[in-house]
Scaffold this motif. Structure first.
Motif, PDB file in Angstrom:
ATOM      1  N   ARG A 120      38.203  39.192  41.480  1.00 32.31           N
ATOM      2  CA  ARG A 120      37.718  38.080  40.790  1.00 32.31           C
ATOM      3  C   ARG A 120      37.508  36.952  41.809  1.00 32.31           C
ATOM      4  O   ARG A 120      37.901  36.746  42.951  1.00 32.31           O
ATOM      5  CB  ARG A 120      38.883  37.493  39.760  1.00 32.31           C
ATOM      6  CG  ARG A 120      39.151  38.657  38.427  1.00 32.31           C
ATOM      7  CD  ARG A 120      39.904  38.102  37.642  1.00 32.31           C
ATOM      8  NE  ARG A 120      40.175  38.947  36.506  1.00 32.31           N
ATOM      9  CZ  ARG A 120      40.902  38.977  35.404  1.00 32.31           C
ATOM     10  NH1 ARG A 120      41.746  38.110  35.334  1.00 32.31           N
ATOM     11  NH2 ARG A 120      40.938  39.754  34.683  1.00 32.31           N
TER      12      ARG A 120
ATOM     13  N   ASP B 270      44.163  32.082  39.209  1.00 29.08           N
ATOM     14  CA  ASP B 270      42.807  31.564  38.872  1.00 29.08           C
ATOM     15  C   ASP B 270      42.266  30.424  39.662  1.00 29.08           C
ATOM     16  O   ASP B 270      40.974  30.265  39.630  1.00 29.08           O
ATOM     17  CB  ASP B 270      43.068  30.983  37.518  1.00 29.08           C
ATOM     18  CG  ASP B 270      43.352  31.816  36.312  1.00 29.08           C
ATOM     19  OD1 ASP B 270      42.963  33.171  36.778  1.00 29.08           O
ATOM     20  OD2 ASP B 270      43.972  31.500  35.267  1.00 29.08           O
ATOM     21  N   ASP B 271      42.810  30.037  40.791  1.00 29.28           N
ATOM     22  CA  ASP B 271      42.288  29.089  41.674  1.00 29.28           C
ATOM     23  C   ASP B 271      42.550  29.166  43.061  1.00 29.28           C
ATOM     24  O   ASP B 271      41.915  28.458  43.839  1.00 29.28           O
ATOM     25  CB  ASP B 271      42.628  27.656  41.060  1.00 29.28           C
ATOM     26  CG  ASP B 271      44.266  27.535  40.932  1.00 29.28           C
ATOM     27  OD1 ASP B 271      44.870  28.292  41.395  1.00 29.28           O
ATOM     28  OD2 ASP B 271      44.693  26.488  40.406  1.00 29.28           O
TER      29      ASP B 271
ATOM     30  N   LEU C 196      39.477  35.102  44.874  1.00 23.18           N
ATOM     31  CA  LEU C 196      40.668  34.853  44.261  1.00 23.18           C
ATOM     32  C   LEU C 196      41.719  35.790  44.666  1.00 23.18           C
ATOM     33  O   LEU C 196      41.529  36.952  44.900  1.00 23.18           O
ATOM     34  CB  LEU C 196      40.667  34.839  42.844  1.00 23.18           C
ATOM     35  CG  LEU C 196      39.844  33.595  42.330  1.00 23.18           C
ATOM     36  CD1 LEU C 196      39.749  33.838  40.550  1.00 23.18           C
ATOM     37  CD2 LEU C 196      40.369  32.288  42.523  1.00 23.18           C
TER      38      LEU C 196
ATOM     39  N   CYS D 272      35.789  32.679  41.884  1.00 22.36           N
ATOM     40  CA  CYS D 272      35.561  31.482  41.233  1.00 22.36           C
ATOM     41  C   CYS D 272      34.369  30.667  42.040  1.00 22.36           C
ATOM     42  O   CYS D 272      34.491  30.713  43.410  1.00 22.36           O
ATOM     43  CB  CYS D 272      36.654  30.688  41.258  1.00 22.36           C
ATOM     44  SG  CYS D 272      36.699  29.116  40.414  1.00 22.36           S
TER      45      CYS D 272
ATOM     46  N   GLN E 156      34.227  31.785  36.626  1.00 13.16           N
ATOM     47  CA  GLN E 156      34.943  32.958  36.930  1.00 13.16           C
ATOM     48  C   GLN E 156      34.242  34.189  36.986  1.00 13.16           C
ATOM     49  O   GLN E 156      33.631  34.561  35.653  1.00 13.16           O
ATOM     50  CB  GLN E 156      36.430  32.899  36.374  1.00 13.16           C
ATOM     51  CG  GLN E 156      37.269  31.786  36.745  1.00 13.16           C
ATOM     52  CD  GLN E 156      38.997  32.043  36.286  1.00 13.16           C
ATOM     53  OE1 GLN E 156      39.354  33.191  36.421  1.00 13.16           O
ATOM     54  NE2 GLN E 156      39.416  31.090  36.068  1.00 13.16           N
TER      55      GLN E 156
END
Length: 228
Positions: A225, A22-23, A17, A227, A218
């Motif tokens: 981080r 977050d995506d 990430l 995903c 996650q």
């Protein structure tokens, strides 16, 4: 239905990430039976990540006792741990979790932890054995990283909050990633507390030893981080 393999699991996508997302990020398809992540000499290496161990975590394809294939992620004995972002989870003595950028450690009676820490089907919480003993029936949470000295928060009553407004200046005042009311604590049984994310931007994260990747997850390793 559309054709899909039935003798093997799907090959997962792993997204590294971007900061603050977050995506969005760099996405790779995992097709080998294992992938290691760490600071040096890994399939995915992050040399500048000072909070990652040399070999920090591994994603593996394993076959269960019932001959079903599944993907797992496990901690390779790292110092700073593998964290999963979860909407809610129980707190037991020895557990570690993140609120924003602050690490918290749950203290309490070791006997209580042994009685109540039933195995979970999707993840195994990390338990710091050396920190799990404290006389008395109550739990307490100690906050680390941003505070000069660890700030202790005894858990009392039936409901509490975690955040800058909820806990005063001692625990989260220097953490820019914590919201005024970031998470909610509730006592479910006499010695069982749960923590639930209060729709925060940065979430709450439980440190785990191993987790089954049954759905999108996650993960945080050091300050990076991912995903899946």
């Amino acid at each position: 239905s559309p054709f899909h393999p039935v003798r093997r699991p799907a090959y997962p996508l792993l997204t590294i990430l971007d900061e603050g997302s977050d995506d969005q990020g760099e996405t790779i398809r995992i097709r080998s039976d294992s992938l290691t992540i760490g600071r040096i000499d890994c399939d995915l290496s992050f040399p500048a990540e000072s909070l990652m161990s040399a070999k920090h975590a591994k994603i593996s394809l394993i076959q269960s006792a019932t001959s079903k294939w599944c993907w797992t992620i496990e901690d390779l004995g790292s110092r700073h741990g593998v964290y999963l972002r979860l909407p809610e989870f129980p707190l037991y003595p020895g557990n570690q979790f993140l609120v924003g950028g602050t690490k918290l450690l749950v203290h309490g009676d070791a006997a209580i932890a042994q009685d109540l820490s039933a195995p979970l089907s999707t993840y195994e919480p990390y338990v710091a054995a050396s920190q799990s003993v404290r006389k008395g029936p109550e739990l307490e949470v100690r906050a680390y990283i941003f505070s000069q000295e660890p700030a202790t928060l005894p858990l009392h009553g039936k409901k509490m909050s975690l955040g800058r407004s909820a806990c005063g200046e001692t625990a989260f005042a220097c953490d820019p990633f914590v919201e005024p009311v970031h998470a909610l604590l509730a006592r479910k049984e006499p010695h069982v507390w749960t923590v639930r994310d209060n729709h925060s931007l940065n979430g709450i994260w439980l440190r785990v030893t191993r987790a089954i990747i049954a759905d999108a997850l996650q993960i945080q390793l050091g300050e990076q981080r991912f995903c899946i």
